[in-house]
Motif scaffolding. Sequence first.
Motif, PDB file in Angstrom:
ATOM      1  N   LEU A 137      10.394  19.575 -20.834  1.00  0.00           N
ATOM      2  CA  LEU A 137       9.223  19.097 -21.058  1.00  0.00           C
ATOM      3  C   LEU A 137       8.764  18.789 -19.516  1.00  0.00           C
ATOM      4  N   THR A 138       7.346  19.136 -19.038  1.00  0.00           N
ATOM      5  CA  THR A 138       6.879  19.154 -17.572  1.00  0.00           C
ATOM      6  C   THR A 138       5.551  18.407 -17.958  1.00  0.00           C
ATOM      7  N   LEU A 139       5.230  17.715 -16.799  1.00  0.00           N
ATOM      8  CA  LEU A 139       3.925  17.235 -16.783  1.00  0.00           C
ATOM      9  C   LEU A 139       2.761  18.372 -16.525  1.00  0.00           C
ATOM     10  N   TYR A 140       1.692  18.046 -17.239  1.00  0.00           N
ATOM     11  CA  TYR A 140       0.734  19.181 -16.836  1.00  0.00           C
ATOM     12  C   TYR A 140       0.072  18.960 -15.430  1.00  0.00           C
ATOM     13  N   GLU A 141       0.024  18.068 -14.920  1.00  0.00           N
ATOM     14  CA  GLU A 141      -0.532  18.077 -13.467  1.00  0.00           C
ATOM     15  C   GLU A 141       0.447  17.118 -12.648  1.00  0.00           C
ATOM     16  N   PRO A 142       0.312  17.292 -11.439  1.00  0.00           N
ATOM     17  CA  PRO A 142       1.285  16.761 -10.622  1.00  0.00           C
ATOM     18  C   PRO A 142       1.061  15.069 -10.636  1.00  0.00           C
ATOM     19  N   PHE A 143       2.110  14.502 -10.689  1.00  0.00           N
ATOM     20  CA  PHE A 143       2.048  12.898 -10.932  1.00  0.00           C
ATOM     21  C   PHE A 143       1.217  12.364  -9.599  1.00  0.00           C
ATOM     22  N   GLN A 144       0.210  11.483 -10.243  1.00  0.00           N
ATOM     23  CA  GLN A 144      -0.913  10.908  -9.109  1.00  0.00           C
ATOM     24  C   GLN A 144      -0.117   9.480  -8.432  1.00  0.00           C
ATOM     25  N   ASN A 145      -0.301   9.479  -7.217  1.00  0.00           N
ATOM     26  CA  ASN A 145       0.100   8.230  -6.476  1.00  0.00           C
ATOM     27  C   ASN A 145      -0.717   6.917  -7.084  1.00  0.00           C
ATOM     28  N   ARG A 146      -1.781   7.128  -7.561  1.00  0.00           N
ATOM     29  CA  ARG A 146      -2.515   5.948  -8.147  1.00  0.00           C
ATOM     30  C   ARG A 146      -1.977   5.030  -9.169  1.00  0.00           C
ATOM     31  N   GLU A 147      -1.062   5.812  -9.788  1.00  0.00           N
ATOM     32  CA  GLU A 147      -0.211   4.968 -10.820  1.00  0.00           C
ATOM     33  C   GLU A 147       0.962   4.012  -9.998  1.00  0.00           C
ATOM     34  N   CYS A 148       1.404   4.646  -9.155  1.00  0.00           N
ATOM     35  CA  CYS A 148       2.382   3.664  -8.306  1.00  0.00           C
ATOM     36  C   CYS A 148       1.347   2.618  -7.468  1.00  0.00           C
ATOM     37  N   LEU A 149       0.197   3.043  -6.895  1.00  0.00           N
ATOM     38  CA  LEU A 149      -0.396   2.190  -5.979  1.00  0.00           C
ATOM     39  C   LEU A 149      -1.272   1.178  -6.693  1.00  0.00           C
ATOM     40  N   SER A 157       5.691  -6.211   0.706  1.00  0.00           N
ATOM     41  CA  SER A 157       6.952  -5.424   0.660  1.00  0.00           C
ATOM     42  C   SER A 157       6.798  -4.027   0.493  1.00  0.00           C
ATOM     43  N   PHE A 158       5.612  -3.419   0.092  1.00  0.00           N
ATOM     44  CA  PHE A 158       5.585  -1.981   0.208  1.00  0.00           C
ATOM     45  C   PHE A 158       4.725  -1.723   1.564  1.00  0.00           C
ATOM     46  N   GLU A 159       3.768  -2.407   2.044  1.00  0.00           N
ATOM     47  CA  GLU A 159       2.806  -2.150   3.220  1.00  0.00           C
ATOM     48  C   GLU A 159       3.433  -2.305   4.575  1.00  0.00           C
ATOM     49  N   GLU A 160       4.431  -3.250   4.631  1.00  0.00           N
ATOM     50  CA  GLU A 160       5.168  -3.613   5.712  1.00  0.00           C
ATOM     51  C   GLU A 160       6.344  -2.966   5.869  1.00  0.00           C
ATOM     52  N   THR A 161       6.725  -2.034   5.110  1.00  0.00           N
ATOM     53  CA  THR A 161       8.129  -1.467   5.336  1.00  0.00           C
ATOM     54  C   THR A 161       8.053   0.146   5.769  1.00  0.00           C
ATOM     55  N   THR A 162       8.967   0.484   6.587  1.00  0.00           N
ATOM     56  CA  THR A 162       9.136   1.769   6.810  1.00  0.00           C
ATOM     57  C   THR A 162       9.731   2.689   5.978  1.00  0.00           C
ATOM     58  N   PRO A 163       9.124   3.761   5.761  1.00  0.00           N
ATOM     59  CA  PRO A 163       8.295   4.597   6.261  1.00  0.00           C
ATOM     60  C   PRO A 163       6.675   4.489   5.726  1.00  0.00           C
ATOM     61  N   HIS A 164       6.560   3.413   4.674  1.00  0.00           N
ATOM     62  CA  HIS A 164       5.289   3.393   3.938  1.00  0.00           C
ATOM     63  C   HIS A 164       4.210   3.020   4.901  1.00  0.00           C
ATOM     64  N   ASN A 165       4.471   2.000   5.856  1.00  0.00           N
ATOM     65  CA  ASN A 165       3.374   1.533   6.756  1.00  0.00           C
ATOM     66  C   ASN A 165       2.875   2.811   7.483  1.00  0.00           C
ATOM     67  N   ALA A 166       3.603   3.792   7.755  1.00  0.00           N
ATOM     68  CA  ALA A 166       3.088   4.844   8.615  1.00  0.00           C
ATOM     69  C   ALA A 166       2.213   5.833   7.716  1.00  0.00           C
ATOM     70  N   MET A 167       2.426   5.750   6.607  1.00  0.00           N
ATOM     71  CA  MET A 167       1.707   6.866   5.748  1.00  0.00           C
ATOM     72  C   MET A 167       0.989   6.519   4.707  1.00  0.00           C
ATOM     73  N   GLN A 168       0.160   5.247   4.718  1.00  0.00           N
ATOM     74  CA  GLN A 168      -0.604   4.643   3.773  1.00  0.00           C
ATOM     75  C   GLN A 168      -1.721   5.629   3.523  1.00  0.00           C
ATOM     76  N   GLN A 169      -2.286   6.326   4.638  1.00  0.00           N
ATOM     77  CA  GLN A 169      -3.764   6.912   4.265  1.00  0.00           C
ATOM     78  C   GLN A 169      -3.275   8.486   3.463  1.00  0.00           C
ATOM     79  N   ASP A 173      -4.449   9.014  -0.442  1.00  0.00           N
ATOM     80  CA  ASP A 173      -5.377  10.385  -0.741  1.00  0.00           C
ATOM     81  C   ASP A 173      -4.610  11.322  -1.554  1.00  0.00           C
ATOM     82  N   ASN A 174      -3.293  11.100  -1.886  1.00  0.00           N
ATOM     83  CA  ASN A 174      -2.245  11.672  -2.603  1.00  0.00           C
ATOM     84  C   ASN A 174      -2.068  13.155  -1.748  1.00  0.00           C
ATOM     85  N   SER A 175      -1.830  13.090  -0.558  1.00  0.00           N
ATOM     86  CA  SER A 175      -1.550  14.161   0.141  1.00  0.00           C
ATOM     87  C   SER A 175      -0.154  14.290   0.282  1.00  0.00           C
TER      88      SER A 175
END
Lengths: 202, 63
Positions: A137-149, A157-169, A173-175
Amino acid sequence: MAQYAIIAVIVLSIILVSLILLRPSVTTAQGGKMLAFIAFFILPIVATVFGASIHLENSKSTQFCLSCHVMEPYGKSLYRDDPAYLPAAHFQNHRIPKESACFSCHTHYTMFGDLTSKMRGLKHIYMYYLATPPPKLTLYEPFQNRECLYCHAGARSFEETTPHNAMQQQLADNSMSCITCHNKIHDVANLDKAKPWKGPAT
Amino acid sequence: MTGNASRLELSLRRSAYLLIAGLIVQGVTLIWAHPASFLLFMSLGGTLVLAGIITFLIAIVTH
């Protein structure tokens, strides 16, 4: 609780309809007409509308998702004694509600998604009963970050840790997908290699 | 008058059978947590209940 209230409405409606079925003469009186209107019109509508709402709510439950045997391995993946298993780490540490574990991360799946998703839900039922579900079984569409965010965005704990702080944008935008790095998801092919977790000690 | 009354009674009976069948389907599917139960609730239960209600409304309007 609401489920039993609707079942009570259904039982009451069946009793009243049966009563009128057995003694149709009761409808000749004014009170009997009112009773018939309640039994034949009001109560069935209440049962259908609120029953559908209860069904919709029930379909968010973990038990509902795992009631199809093809989902069993995905349910087992919540009980692996390995924190690298992302769903297991969330499930076992109460980061998501246990009673709606699947829905917490798959919020736009089948009934809860757009029309295409709803049609996929019907296809799943067709596959389950009348055809053979695919072995993988596979997902029909790529998993969206909005579910995590939905939970992690704004968390220190998420926004101030490396490497999350460097890749917020990129994450917003799911890139860049969260599962690029956190890539041990259900991993059902290797379930037997991971030690099972027996659940909380009671 | 008697003919009208018996036609009304017949329509009420039809409506009652449809409603009882639909409500039983809805009640059973409400205690069964499975994807197919929602489908049965709406497609079979909902259709029978709707047919019962429409039969009832037509009966009270036309007789």
